[in-house]
Enzyme design. Structure first.
Site, PDB file in Angstrom:
ATOM      1  N   CYS A 292      90.137  34.121 -31.800  1.00 46.23           N
ATOM      2  CA  CYS A 292      90.762  34.227 -30.468  1.00 46.23           C
ATOM      3  C   CYS A 292      90.918  32.832 -29.906  1.00 46.23           C
ATOM      4  CB  CYS A 292      90.011  35.172 -29.543  1.00 46.23           C
ATOM      5  SG  CYS A 292      88.331  34.679 -29.160  1.00 46.23           S
ATOM      6  N   SER A 293      90.160  32.452 -28.884  1.00 43.16           N
ATOM      7  CA  SER A 293      90.372  31.130 -28.292  1.00 43.16           C
ATOM      8  C   SER A 293      89.098  30.588 -27.647  1.00 43.16           C
ATOM      9  CB  SER A 293      91.505  31.174 -27.265  1.00 43.16           C
ATOM     10  OG  SER A 293      91.239  32.163 -26.277  1.00 43.16           O
TER      11      SER A 293
END
Length: 210
Positions: free
Chosen positions: A115-116
């Protein structure tokens, strides 16, 4: 994740479903813009301010101090959490930080493949490209090509090390200090440290006289 293929850290990410805060915030922003209650250009300007100015300067000052203080540099590489606590740096997503130093023959790059995950309190808002599926997938498979597309050409004999951030561990790159900055105070050096250099997709800026 270490070197071109990595030594991974486990991920435990929140699913981005319709009830997630990120999706709800985006929906609220869209609604306010549609009703003419907010100016999207002002929102974008505010985001750019936090993304490029306020947020990254916390990490930039930390890097600059490490450049001028060998003892701090060593502590940052071995016990970054303690350094961050001693400096009373607080905020989102820095529960556990590891710092990786660029040096002759070694270049480090940070990604979050699922994801991030990103050290917000040190770097501000994550750039859109950092969250993109293309960057997250390609920088692991072909890091040199991705870096070249982003403007960073590495020497062929430079080892590229990819570090995969997770909810347990987030990474910060300590870029190499630019030549021609001997004797500079940390405050001036910090101006050369960019967000992208602390992610590893760029080098620190060169002084104007270089």
């Amino acid at each position: 994740m270490h070197d071109d293929h990595g030594n991974g850290h486990g991920h435990h990410h929140d699913d981005h479903d319709a009830s997630s805060p990120e999706i709800r915030v985006e929906a609220l922003e869209d609604l306010l813009v549609a009703k003419g209650l907010v100016d999207p250009e002002r929102i974008d300007a505010t985001i750019r301010h936090f993304e490029h100015d306020i947020g990254p300067m916390i990490g930039a000052r930390l890097v600059a101090q490490a450049w001028t203080d060998p003892a701090l540099r060593q502590r940052l590489l071995t016990e970054a959490d303690a350094v961050v606590a001693d400096m009373d740096i607080r905020g989102a997503e820095i529960e556990h930080i590891e710092v990786k130093a660029n040096e002759a023959g070694v270049h480090n790059v940070v990604v979050c493949t699922l994801c991030s995950c990103y050290p917000w309190a040190l770097l501000g808002l994550p750039p859109n490209w950092y969250k993109s599926p293309e960057y997250r997938a390609r920088v692991v498979r072909e890091p040199r090509a991705v870096l070249a597309e982003m403007g960073l050409e590495l020497e062929t004999d430079t080892e590229v090390r990819i570090w995969d951030s997770s909810s347990e561990t987030r990474f910060l790159v300590l870029p190499e200090r630019p030549a021609g900055t001997d004797g500079w105070p940390a405050e001036r050096l910090a101006e050369l440290v960019t967000r992208d250099s602390m992610i590893g997709v760029a080098r620190a800026a060169q002084p104007d006289n270089q």
